[in-house]
Design a protein around this motif. Structure first.
Motif, PDB file in Angstrom:
ATOM      1  N   ALA A 171     -30.694  11.616 -11.631  1.00  0.00           N
ATOM      2  CA  ALA A 171     -30.192  11.101 -10.362  1.00  0.00           C
ATOM      3  C   ALA A 171     -30.865  11.711  -9.144  1.00  0.00           C
ATOM      4  N   HIS A 172     -31.471  12.910  -9.296  1.00  0.00           N
ATOM      5  CA  HIS A 172     -32.070  13.564  -8.131  1.00  0.00           C
ATOM      6  C   HIS A 172     -33.551  13.236  -7.956  1.00  0.00           C
ATOM      7  N   VAL A 173     -34.112  12.488  -8.896  1.00  0.00           N
ATOM      8  CA  VAL A 173     -35.529  12.133  -8.786  1.00  0.00           C
ATOM      9  C   VAL A 173     -35.818  11.317  -7.527  1.00  0.00           C
ATOM     10  N   PRO A 174     -34.997  10.306  -7.172  1.00  0.00           N
ATOM     11  CA  PRO A 174     -35.281   9.582  -5.916  1.00  0.00           C
ATOM     12  C   PRO A 174     -35.257  10.480  -4.688  1.00  0.00           C
ATOM     13  N   LEU A 175     -34.419  11.513  -4.681  1.00  0.00           N
ATOM     14  CA  LEU A 175     -34.372  12.433  -3.548  1.00  0.00           C
ATOM     15  C   LEU A 175     -35.646  13.255  -3.457  1.00  0.00           C
ATOM     16  N   THR A 176     -36.087  13.826  -4.561  1.00  0.00           N
ATOM     17  CA  THR A 176     -37.297  14.654  -4.503  1.00  0.00           C
ATOM     18  C   THR A 176     -38.536  13.815  -4.234  1.00  0.00           C
ATOM     19  N   ARG A 177     -38.573  12.581  -4.700  1.00  0.00           N
ATOM     20  CA  ARG A 177     -39.698  11.697  -4.368  1.00  0.00           C
ATOM     21  C   ARG A 177     -39.689  11.347  -2.889  1.00  0.00           C
ATOM     22  N   PHE A 178     -38.525  11.139  -2.324  1.00  0.00           N
ATOM     23  CA  PHE A 178     -38.388  10.907  -0.893  1.00  0.00           C
ATOM     24  C   PHE A 178     -38.939  12.099  -0.112  1.00  0.00           C
ATOM     25  N   LEU A 179     -38.599  13.313  -0.556  1.00  0.00           N
ATOM     26  CA  LEU A 179     -39.096  14.513   0.112  1.00  0.00           C
ATOM     27  C   LEU A 179     -40.600  14.661  -0.067  1.00  0.00           C
ATOM     28  N   ASP A 180     -41.121  14.301  -1.240  1.00  0.00           N
ATOM     29  CA  ASP A 180     -42.576  14.320  -1.452  1.00  0.00           C
ATOM     30  C   ASP A 180     -43.287  13.458  -0.416  1.00  0.00           C
ATOM     31  N   ARG A 181     -42.770  12.247  -0.219  1.00  0.00           N
ATOM     32  CA  ARG A 181     -43.395  11.333   0.741  1.00  0.00           C
ATOM     33  C   ARG A 181     -43.290  11.883   2.160  1.00  0.00           C
ATOM     34  N   LEU A 182     -42.147  12.449   2.486  1.00  0.00           N
ATOM     35  CA  LEU A 182     -41.939  12.944   3.842  1.00  0.00           C
ATOM     36  C   LEU A 182     -42.896  14.085   4.170  1.00  0.00           C
ATOM     37  N   VAL A 183     -43.001  15.074   3.277  1.00  0.00           N
ATOM     38  CA  VAL A 183     -43.858  16.222   3.582  1.00  0.00           C
ATOM     39  C   VAL A 183     -45.322  15.803   3.594  1.00  0.00           C
ATOM     40  N   ALA A 184     -45.697  14.825   2.745  1.00  0.00           N
ATOM     41  CA  ALA A 184     -47.082  14.356   2.744  1.00  0.00           C
ATOM     42  C   ALA A 184     -47.408  13.604   4.028  1.00  0.00           C
ATOM     43  N   SER A 227     -44.689  22.094   5.932  1.00  0.00           N
ATOM     44  CA  SER A 227     -44.657  23.225   5.008  1.00  0.00           C
ATOM     45  C   SER A 227     -43.267  23.845   4.943  1.00  0.00           C
ATOM     46  N   SER A 228     -42.341  23.333   5.775  1.00  0.00           N
ATOM     47  CA  SER A 228     -40.957  23.790   5.749  1.00  0.00           C
ATOM     48  C   SER A 228     -40.071  22.677   6.273  1.00  0.00           C
ATOM     49  N   LEU A 229     -38.819  22.693   5.883  1.00  0.00           N
ATOM     50  CA  LEU A 229     -37.863  21.729   6.411  1.00  0.00           C
ATOM     51  C   LEU A 229     -36.448  22.232   6.176  1.00  0.00           C
ATOM     52  N   SER A 230     -35.535  21.770   7.029  1.00  0.00           N
ATOM     53  CA  SER A 230     -34.112  22.017   6.839  1.00  0.00           C
ATOM     54  C   SER A 230     -33.477  20.747   6.294  1.00  0.00           C
ATOM     55  N   LEU A 231     -32.458  20.931   5.453  1.00  0.00           N
ATOM     56  CA  LEU A 231     -31.828  19.776   4.793  1.00  0.00           C
ATOM     57  C   LEU A 231     -30.335  19.996   4.691  1.00  0.00           C
ATOM     58  N   LEU A 232     -29.571  18.979   5.061  1.00  0.00           N
ATOM     59  CA  LEU A 232     -28.122  18.968   4.911  1.00  0.00           C
ATOM     60  C   LEU A 232     -27.740  17.920   3.883  1.00  0.00           C
ATOM     61  N   ASP A 233     -26.963  18.328   2.876  1.00  0.00           N
ATOM     62  CA  ASP A 233     -26.436  17.400   1.878  1.00  0.00           C
ATOM     63  C   ASP A 233     -24.969  17.159   2.205  1.00  0.00           C
ATOM     64  N   VAL A 234     -24.641  15.924   2.577  1.00  0.00           N
ATOM     65  CA  VAL A 234     -23.279  15.562   2.960  1.00  0.00           C
ATOM     66  C   VAL A 234     -22.502  15.138   1.715  1.00  0.00           C
ATOM     67  N   ARG A 264     -35.792  12.323   8.944  1.00  0.00           N
ATOM     68  CA  ARG A 264     -35.312  11.134   8.241  1.00  0.00           C
ATOM     69  C   ARG A 264     -34.022  11.458   7.503  1.00  0.00           C
ATOM     70  N   TRP A 265     -33.197  10.423   7.353  1.00  0.00           N
ATOM     71  CA  TRP A 265     -31.977  10.534   6.562  1.00  0.00           C
ATOM     72  C   TRP A 265     -32.057   9.609   5.353  1.00  0.00           C
TER      73      TRP A 265
END
Length: 222
Positions: A32-45, A50-57, A148-149
Motif C-alpha cells: 500500500a505504501h508503494v504509490p507514496l514512495t513513487r510519488f516522493l521519487d517523482r517529487l525529489v527528481a 535533498s531534504s523534505l518535511s512530510l505530514l501524514d494526516v 505537493r499533497w
C-alpha cells in the motif's frame, strides 16, 4: 452507510491497537505504501530535493511514516517526518512500533494555519470523512502544503471488497478489522466521486488509479 468500529471513540485502547496491527498487515501484503514512495521519487527528481518535511494526516499506527523513513535512508533524502492523528492512543502505538519523527494529536482542522510542510499526505483516511468534511479537507490541504499533497484511498469495487472480506477471515484478524475492512471498501470512491468532490472544493488536483485498487489524488501547495 455503515460506520467503521474504529471511528467509535468508545473502543478500548487494546482493541484500537490490535486493529492498527491488522491494518498494517494488510498494508504490507498489498504494497500500500508503494504509490507514496513513487510519488516522493517523482517529487525529489522533478524539484532536485535533498531534504523534505512530510505530514501524514490520520497517521494511525505510523506505518506510512516508517515506510517514508526507509525510503529517505535508501535515497539519501533527509526527511523531517510528522504524524497527525486525533486518537489519543495512536502516538503510543506508533512509538512502540519504532515510528520516527514528531507527532501531533489533534483534529486536523485545529492545526495552526502557519504549520506547513513540503508534503502532506494521507492514506486510507479520506473515506472516513463525510462529503462536507472531505471537501473542507481538500481545501485545507493546499493551505498546509508547500510543494505537493497526496491522498491515497480505496476504489469502491466488488473485487477488493470480496478480497478483504475473505482475507481478513482467513488470516483470523481482529474482529474490528474483519468488520471495518469491507465497510471501508463500501465507503471508498469512484473516479466520478473524486471529480465531483474536487470540483466542489475548487482546488487544483490530478486523479489517477493505482494498484492495488486505489485512487491517488494530488495537487500543489498554495
Amino acid at each position: 452507510m455503515a460506520e467503521e468500529i474504529m471511528d467509535d471513540p468508545g473502543q478500548s485502547e487494546a482493541d484500537f491497537s490490535a486493529a492498527l496491527d491488522g491494518l498494517e498487515t494488510l498494508n504490507r501484503i498489498t504494497f500500500a505504501h508503494v504509490p507514496l514512495t513513487r510519488f516522493l521519487d517523482r517529487l525529489v527528481a522533478e524539484q532536485g530535493l535533498s531534504s523534505l518535511s512530510l505530514l501524514d494526516v490520520g497517521a494511525g499506527g505510523g506505518d506510512a511514516l516508517r515506510a517514508v523513513a526507509r525510503w529517505g535512508a535508501k535515497r539519501g533524502v533527509a526527511v523531517d517526518l510528522w504524524g497527525l492523528d486525533r486518537s489519543p492512543w495512536a502516538e503510543r502505538h506508533a512509538r512502540t512500533r519504532g515510528t520516527p519523527g514528531g507527532w501531533i494529536t489533534c483534529d486536523l482542522f485545529d492545526l495552526p494555519p502557519d504549520r506547513r510542510f513540503d508534503v502532506v499526505c494521507c492514506g486510507l483516511f479520506a473515506h472516513h470523512l463525510p462529503d462536507d468534511l472531505l471537501v473542507r479537507f481538500l481545501r485545507w490541504l493546499p493551505r498546509h502544503t508547500i510543494r505537493r499533497w497526496l491522498i491515497l484511498d480505496l476504489h469502491r469495487h466488488w473485487i477488493p471488497w470480496a478480497a478483504v472480506w475473505a482475507g481478513t477471515r482467513l488470516m483470523r484478524m481482529h474482529p474490528m478489522v474483519i468488520h471495518d475492512g469491507p465497510v471501508s471498501i463500501n465507503r471508498g470512491f469512484t473516479r466520478a466521486d473524486w471529480t465531483r468532490l474536487v470540483a466542489e472544493a475548487g482546488v487544483e488536483a490530478e486523479t489517477g488509479w493505482v494498484l492495488p485498487f486505489r485512487w491517488a489524488v494530488s495537487g500543489p501547495g498554495a
